[in-house]
Motif scaffolding. Structure first.
Motif, short mmCIF file in Angstrom:
data_model
loop_
_atom_site.label_atom_id
_atom_site.label_comp_id
_atom_site.label_asym_id
_atom_site.label_seq_id
_atom_site.Cartn_x
_atom_site.Cartn_y
_atom_site.Cartn_z
N ASP A 189 5.58 4.45 -0.41
CA ASP A 189 5.85 3.04 -0.66
C ASP A 189 7.08 2.57 0.10
OD1 ASP A 189 3.68 3.02 -2.36
OD2 ASP A 189 4.89 3.11 -4.20
N GLU A 190 8.14 3.38 0.08
CA GLU A 190 9.36 3.02 0.80
C GLU A 190 9.12 3.04 2.32
OE1 GLU A 190 12.44 5.66 -0.42
OE2 GLU A 190 12.35 5.05 -2.54
N GLN B 47 7.14 -0.05 3.41
CA GLN B 47 7.95 -1.27 3.45
C GLN B 47 8.78 -1.34 4.73
OE1 GLN B 47 7.63 -3.92 1.44
NE2 GLN B 47 5.94 -2.68 0.61
N SER C 152 -0.37 -1.66 7.61
CA SER C 152 -0.43 -0.52 6.69
C SER C 152 -1.15 0.69 7.29
CB SER C 152 -1.14 -0.93 5.39
OG SER C 152 -2.48 -1.32 5.64
#
Length: 278
Positions: free
Chosen positions: A69-70, A73, A82
């Motif tokens: 997730d980090e 981002q 993505s």
């Protein structure tokens, strides 16, 4: 859609198209497997894939998901999408560690032999309602490797099921050798850039549902793909690519190869060290 040369069909002009490659399925012969059973090896020979294998516990995969997730981002903040986190083991130490995870490597060794390299790592992250599919394709069409002794380990970061577009296989299609494909049109919203039409001529599609922390393994010649994720749930996976150490790589792809088991007596694969960056 592919931004890394790992997923260009004919990169550097016609280099891949003109490269002489052995794209036949090489039957696995292992009379003394360590992790897999003889029945599983025979099933891989027959169907071209195996599933599911639990390789991370719930807490472990939760930590990996938070790490991804980090990472995602950071990539999005750089204007990437993505699907852009590719060849990640050369950039991120934690992905390098996953590529070499003993429980994963043990499965791969039973299929490829004692001397194995891990050369690829790519996050495929389908965001909710992103509208992008992965058209039916063979991994071998994208890779300048020969002979065809390579597998993909598909590690579920999120739960993957039919609702959020799990991967699908055409069982047994790896026995047809290299298939004719066409370039995908932009209107198709294909994450990659190749499409093999009429997959039903090679067999019946089967789903590959996996819980987070589980993985499947498939041959580089197996026909596979996935639909667009039209659900409210994300569907992220980390694909890990492995080959027998005696496989030759063109176009300098040998520089990506990390020795994960045994050795590379020929010295063909560069075996880069773990990157410092996390």
């Amino acid at each position: 859609m592919a931004s890394d040369k790992e997923f260009k069909a004919v990169p550097d002009g016609d280099a891949l198209a003109t490269m002489e490659r052995d794209l036949r399925f090489h039957k696995i012969r292992n009379d003394d497997p360590t992790v897999l059973s003889e029945d599983q090896i025979e099933r891989f020979n027959r169907e071209g894939y195996l599933r599911p294998f639990r390789v991370f516990g719930e807490n472990e995969i939760s930590e990996i998901r938070s790490y991804f997730d980090e990472l995602l981002q950071k990539y999005l903040a750089e204007g990437k999408d993505s699907y852009s986190i590719s060849t990640a083991h050369l950039k991120h130490g934690r992905v390098y560690d996953i590529l070499k995870k003993p429980e994963i490597v043990a499965l791969v060794k039973d299929l490829l032999g004692d001397d194995v390299v891990g050369w690829g790592s790519h996050f495929f992250c389908k965001m909710p309602h992103d509208g992008k599919s992965v058209a039916w394709h063979q991994d071998a069409s994208y890779w300048p490797l020969s002979p065809s002794k390579a597998v993909t380990v598909w590690l579920a970061i999120d739960d993957a099921d039919a609702g959020n577009a799990n991967m699908r296989f055409i069982a047994g299609s790896h026995h047809y050798g290299h298939m004719t494909f066409r370039p995908s049109g932009s209107h198709e919203q294909n994450v990659l850039n190749q499409t093999i039409d009429h997959p039903e001529q090679y067999g019946t599609p089967v789903d590959d549902p996996l819980l987070a922390g589980e993985c499947s393994i498939h041959s580089d010649l197996l026909l596979h793909g996935s639909e667009a994720n039209e659900s409210d749930r994300r569907r992220c996976a980390l694909t890990l690519r492995y080959a027998a150490a005696d496989v030759r790589a063109g176009m300098d792809w040998n520089e990506k190869g990390v020795i994960v088991s045994g050795s590379d007596p020929s010295g063909h694969w560069k075996n880069p060290p773990r990157p410092d960056a996390e």
